[in-house]
Design a protein around this motif. Structure first.
Motif, PDB file in Angstrom:
ATOM      1  N   CYS A  34      -2.362  33.222  59.477  1.00  0.00           N
ATOM      2  CA  CYS A  34      -1.540  33.848  58.449  1.00  0.00           C
ATOM      3  C   CYS A  34      -0.728  32.804  57.700  1.00  0.00           C
ATOM      4  O   CYS A  34      -0.508  31.691  58.181  1.00  0.00           O
ATOM      5  CB  CYS A  34      -0.607  34.898  59.044  1.00  0.00           C
ATOM      6  N   MET A  35      -0.309  33.191  56.493  1.00  0.00           N
ATOM      7  CA  MET A  35       0.665  32.437  55.706  1.00  0.00           C
ATOM      8  C   MET A  35       1.831  33.374  55.442  1.00  0.00           C
ATOM      9  O   MET A  35       1.643  34.525  55.033  1.00  0.00           O
ATOM     10  CB  MET A  35       0.059  31.947  54.390  1.00  0.00           C
ATOM     11  N   LEU A  36       3.039  32.885  55.669  1.00  0.00           N
ATOM     12  CA  LEU A  36       4.238  33.718  55.557  1.00  0.00           C
ATOM     13  C   LEU A  36       5.238  33.074  54.606  1.00  0.00           C
ATOM     14  O   LEU A  36       5.512  31.873  54.698  1.00  0.00           O
ATOM     15  CB  LEU A  36       4.907  33.888  56.925  1.00  0.00           C
ATOM     16  N   LEU A  37       5.806  33.879  53.723  1.00  0.00           N
ATOM     17  CA  LEU A  37       6.811  33.404  52.782  1.00  0.00           C
ATOM     18  C   LEU A  37       8.050  34.273  52.900  1.00  0.00           C
ATOM     19  O   LEU A  37       7.955  35.494  52.994  1.00  0.00           O
ATOM     20  CB  LEU A  37       6.270  33.466  51.346  1.00  0.00           C
ATOM     21  N   GLU A  38       9.217  33.644  52.881  1.00  0.00           N
ATOM     22  CA  GLU A  38      10.476  34.380  52.845  1.00  0.00           C
ATOM     23  C   GLU A  38      11.449  33.633  51.946  1.00  0.00           C
ATOM     24  O   GLU A  38      11.702  32.438  52.148  1.00  0.00           O
ATOM     25  CB  GLU A  38      11.068  34.524  54.249  1.00  0.00           C
ATOM     26  N   THR A  39      11.991  34.313  50.933  1.00  0.00           N
ATOM     27  CA  THR A  39      12.912  33.703  49.987  1.00  0.00           C
ATOM     28  C   THR A  39      14.160  34.566  49.878  1.00  0.00           C
ATOM     29  O   THR A  39      14.069  35.786  49.713  1.00  0.00           O
ATOM     30  CB  THR A  39      12.274  33.559  48.591  1.00  0.00           C
ATOM     31  N   VAL A  40      15.319  33.937  49.980  1.00  0.00           N
ATOM     32  CA  VAL A  40      16.605  34.624  49.903  1.00  0.00           C
ATOM     33  C   VAL A  40      17.436  33.971  48.810  1.00  0.00           C
ATOM     34  O   VAL A  40      17.561  32.736  48.759  1.00  0.00           O
ATOM     35  CB  VAL A  40      17.359  34.571  51.248  1.00  0.00           C
ATOM     36  N   VAL A  41      18.026  34.797  47.938  1.00  0.00           N
ATOM     37  CA  VAL A  41      18.877  34.312  46.853  1.00  0.00           C
ATOM     38  C   VAL A  41      20.271  34.892  47.055  1.00  0.00           C
ATOM     39  O   VAL A  41      20.439  36.115  47.142  1.00  0.00           O
ATOM     40  CB  VAL A  41      18.321  34.723  45.477  1.00  0.00           C
ATOM     41  N   LEU A  42      21.276  34.017  47.125  1.00  0.00           N
ATOM     42  CA  LEU A  42      22.657  34.434  47.368  1.00  0.00           C
ATOM     43  C   LEU A  42      23.363  34.679  46.038  1.00  0.00           C
ATOM     44  O   LEU A  42      24.127  33.846  45.555  1.00  0.00           O
ATOM     45  CB  LEU A  42      23.385  33.350  48.179  1.00  0.00           C
ATOM     46  N   GLY A  43      23.081  35.818  45.427  1.00  0.00           N
ATOM     47  CA  GLY A  43      23.679  36.137  44.143  1.00  0.00           C
ATOM     48  C   GLY A  43      22.928  35.487  42.995  1.00  0.00           C
ATOM     49  O   GLY A  43      22.279  34.459  43.153  1.00  0.00           O
ATOM     50  N   ARG A  44      23.026  36.101  41.820  1.00  0.00           N
ATOM     51  CA  ARG A  44      22.301  35.619  40.647  1.00  0.00           C
ATOM     52  C   ARG A  44      23.185  34.677  39.835  1.00  0.00           C
ATOM     53  O   ARG A  44      24.232  35.065  39.316  1.00  0.00           O
ATOM     54  CB  ARG A  44      21.861  36.811  39.793  1.00  0.00           C
ATOM     55  N   LEU A  45      22.747  33.429  39.737  1.00  0.00           N
ATOM     56  CA  LEU A  45      23.531  32.403  39.055  1.00  0.00           C
ATOM     57  C   LEU A  45      23.770  32.776  37.595  1.00  0.00           C
ATOM     58  O   LEU A  45      24.876  32.601  37.063  1.00  0.00           O
ATOM     59  CB  LEU A  45      22.818  31.051  39.149  1.00  0.00           C
TER      60      LEU A  45
END
Length: 271
Positions: free
Chosen positions: A138-149
């Motif tokens: 498998c290939m796994l991606l996780e992206t987290v953004v702390l508020g929109r700049l």
């Protein structure tokens, strides 16, 4: 006059579950309820795609969301989300999200969801569980953004617990966890933490030959404004990426996916 107490305010909560079972010839079963939906667009090239959607528009206090994929033996597929997931301010208990992925003998799954955007005061508990057969990958991606700049958002309150657990034949081969709270937020600007970054991503490949991709992956880490590193412990390739905003991070991830995978990018990403 009689003093009549005001009725307590009960907020409506969303709940959804979508699960897709696929075999070598296509879909075997589809179950969905509540705010969770799964779409299977017609493909002419590349892996069959499963696109999950949360019709509630985001996650707030007390919401429940569950996505699942079950790949039968010798099946290859890609699963993603239609748009970024949003976790909004929660005044009570956390929103809870779960992802359950099962990859059968000789099968392969790319789990490539779009980013999760956390708003000030968000409370989110999420767990992603992947069960691999002995020779699955498998290939796994996780992206987290702390508020929109671009919107000038700054987080002062937050509760995030995010875990990814991969088992092969029942044995844990990968465990990645992230926990952030109010006390941690002021420290994130330090060099030992996020060094001022507001967007972070982890891309993981789990396969016997994953280490063979290390040099190629490092050669693709060239997006301005993105700090990244790659390592290859046995049976895994792990890339960590940081950026001040989600856009340069997205461009870097797109380049990595195009360079490390033999198949086209998720079609929903290209709209």
């Amino acid at each position: 006059m009689f003093d009549i107490p005001a009725p307590s305010r009960i907020m409506q909560r969303s709940s959804g579950r979508a699960n897709v079972v696929m075999g070598p010839r296509g879909i075997v079963d589809l179950a969905q309820s509540g705010s969770a939906k799964a779409m299977l667009p017609r493909m002419t090239a590349g892996l069959p795609e499963i696109v999950f959607l949360n019709t509630s528009g985001g996650l707030a206090s007390g919401d429940r969301l569950e996505f699942g994929v079950d790949l039968r033996p010798r099946t290859r597929a890609l699963a993603t989300t239609q748009t970024a997931e949003r976790a909004y301010r929660a005044e009570a208990g956390p929103a809870r999200a779960a992802v359950h992925l099962r990859v059968g003998q000789g099968a392969w799954l790319d789990w490539l969801p779009q980013e999760t955007i956390l708003f000030d005061g968000a409370r989110l508990t999420r767990e992603t569980r992947i069960d691999l057969a002995p020779d699955a990958g498998c290939m796994l991606l996780e992206t987290v953004v702390l508020g929109r700049l671009a919107m000038g958002e700054r987080l002062a309150r937050l509760s995030l617990t995010d875990r990814r657990i991969v088992r092969r034949a029942g044995r844990v081969v990968h465990h990645d966890a992230l926990a952030l709270d109010d006390a941690a937020l002021p420290r994130l600007a330090g060099a030992a933490m996020l060094n001022g970054a507001r967007a972070m991503s982890t891309l993981t490949v789990i396969a016997p030959n994953a280490a063979d991709l290390l040099d190629r992956a490092r050669g693709l880490l060239d997006e301005p404004g993105v700090t990244a590193a790659a390592s290859a412990p046995p049976g895994r390739l792990i890339l960590r990426l940081l950026a001040a905003d989600g856009w340069p991070l997205r461009r870097q991830i797109t380049r990595l996916l195009a360079g490390l995978r033999p198949d086209p990018l998720p079609r929903i990403w290209q709209v």
